[in-house]
Design an enzyme around this catalytic site. Structure first.
Site, PDB file in Angstrom:
ATOM      1  N   HIS A  75      32.100 -50.521 -34.638  1.00  0.00           N
ATOM      2  CA  HIS A  75      31.265 -50.987 -35.533  1.00  0.00           C
ATOM      3  C   HIS A  75      30.382 -49.851 -36.556  1.00  0.00           C
ATOM      4  O   HIS A  75      31.214 -50.171 -37.909  1.00  0.00           O
ATOM      5  CB  HIS A  75      30.757 -52.109 -34.887  1.00  0.00           C
ATOM      6  N   GLU A  76      30.003 -49.463 -36.087  1.00  0.00           N
ATOM      7  CA  GLU A  76      28.706 -48.498 -36.524  1.00  0.00           C
ATOM      8  C   GLU A  76      30.099 -47.193 -37.144  1.00  0.00           C
ATOM      9  O   GLU A  76      29.550 -46.544 -37.812  1.00  0.00           O
ATOM     10  CB  GLU A  76      27.568 -47.828 -35.565  1.00  0.00           C
ATOM     11  N   HIS A  79      30.854 -48.199 -40.786  1.00  0.00           N
ATOM     12  CA  HIS A  79      29.990 -48.239 -42.301  1.00  0.00           C
ATOM     13  C   HIS A  79      30.298 -46.475 -41.871  1.00  0.00           C
ATOM     14  O   HIS A  79      29.265 -46.296 -43.481  1.00  0.00           O
ATOM     15  CB  HIS A  79      28.633 -48.224 -41.132  1.00  0.00           C
ATOM     16  N   HIS A  85      28.567 -56.030 -44.208  1.00  0.00           N
ATOM     17  CA  HIS A  85      29.194 -56.442 -43.716  1.00  0.00           C
ATOM     18  C   HIS A  85      30.812 -57.569 -44.174  1.00  0.00           C
ATOM     19  O   HIS A  85      30.579 -58.964 -43.840  1.00  0.00           O
ATOM     20  CB  HIS A  85      28.421 -56.536 -42.504  1.00  0.00           C
TER      21      HIS A  85
END
Length: 187
Positions: A75-76, A79, A85
């Site tokens: 998930h990170e 980024h 999101h």
């Protein structure tokens, strides 16, 4: 133990594979202690300059599950490309998690490793049938279906049910991760 978990993540063949494939870089992979922003599971600072992950449980009485921490890392890493999101973020995050799972499945089957050498474990110590068994246990526990009806179930129906249960679980986990992410927060 937190340092060992971070080192394991940094050396994880599936993580290394997606980082190489997507040309991700991370300056510092570090721990996000429970007292630091207690509502977060992870934080990406400046598109990969630093990624902070929650390793300990909130009460410091144990460690979070490795695979959950790795999902937060994916998930990170997303980024590094997308801040908010939005749908672009969700699509890439899903792709990264899919690629990790595919890499591990191929490694279990002995197809490849990051170095190109056959691998037998890929970081997963169980068999594909154990994954199916785990998903069946969760579905059986909440389905209310009779044992006899499940025994008559075709392999295709069983696989479909396992896939649905797994996808629902992953969707719920991703919602929790997104809710507990400090990067790209939208109001």
């Amino acid at each position: 133990m937190a340092k060992a978990t971070l080192e394991r993540l940094a050396a994880d063949p599936a993580i290394r594979h997606i980082m190489q494939k997507h040309q991700f870089s991370v300056g510092v992979l570090t721990e996000l202690a429970p007292h630091e922003q207690p509502h977060l599971l992870g934080l990406n600072v400046n598109a990969g300059q630093a990624i902070k992950l929650r390793i300990y449980t909130d009460r410091y009485d144990g460690f979070r599950n490795y695979k959950e921490i790795r999902r937060v890392l994916c998930h990170e890493l997303t980024h590094n490309v997308w801040g908010d999101h939005d749908n672009n973020f969700k699509e890439l995050n899903s792709q990264l998690n899919r690629e990790v799972a595919e890499y591990e499945r191929a490694a279990i089957e002995g197809a490849h490793s990051l170095s190109g050498q056959p691998s037998s474990s890929g970081g997963y110590s169980g068999s594909p049938s154990e994954l199916e068994g785990e998903a069946q246990v969760h579905v059986l526990g909440g389905s209310g279906a009779s044992v006899s009806s499940l025994q008559r179930e075709s392999p295709e129906d069983r696989r479909r049910r396992v896939l649905e249960a797994t996808m629902n679980r992953l969707r719920k986990e991703e919602e929790e991760i997104e809710h507990s992410c400090g990067t790209g927060r939208t109001a």
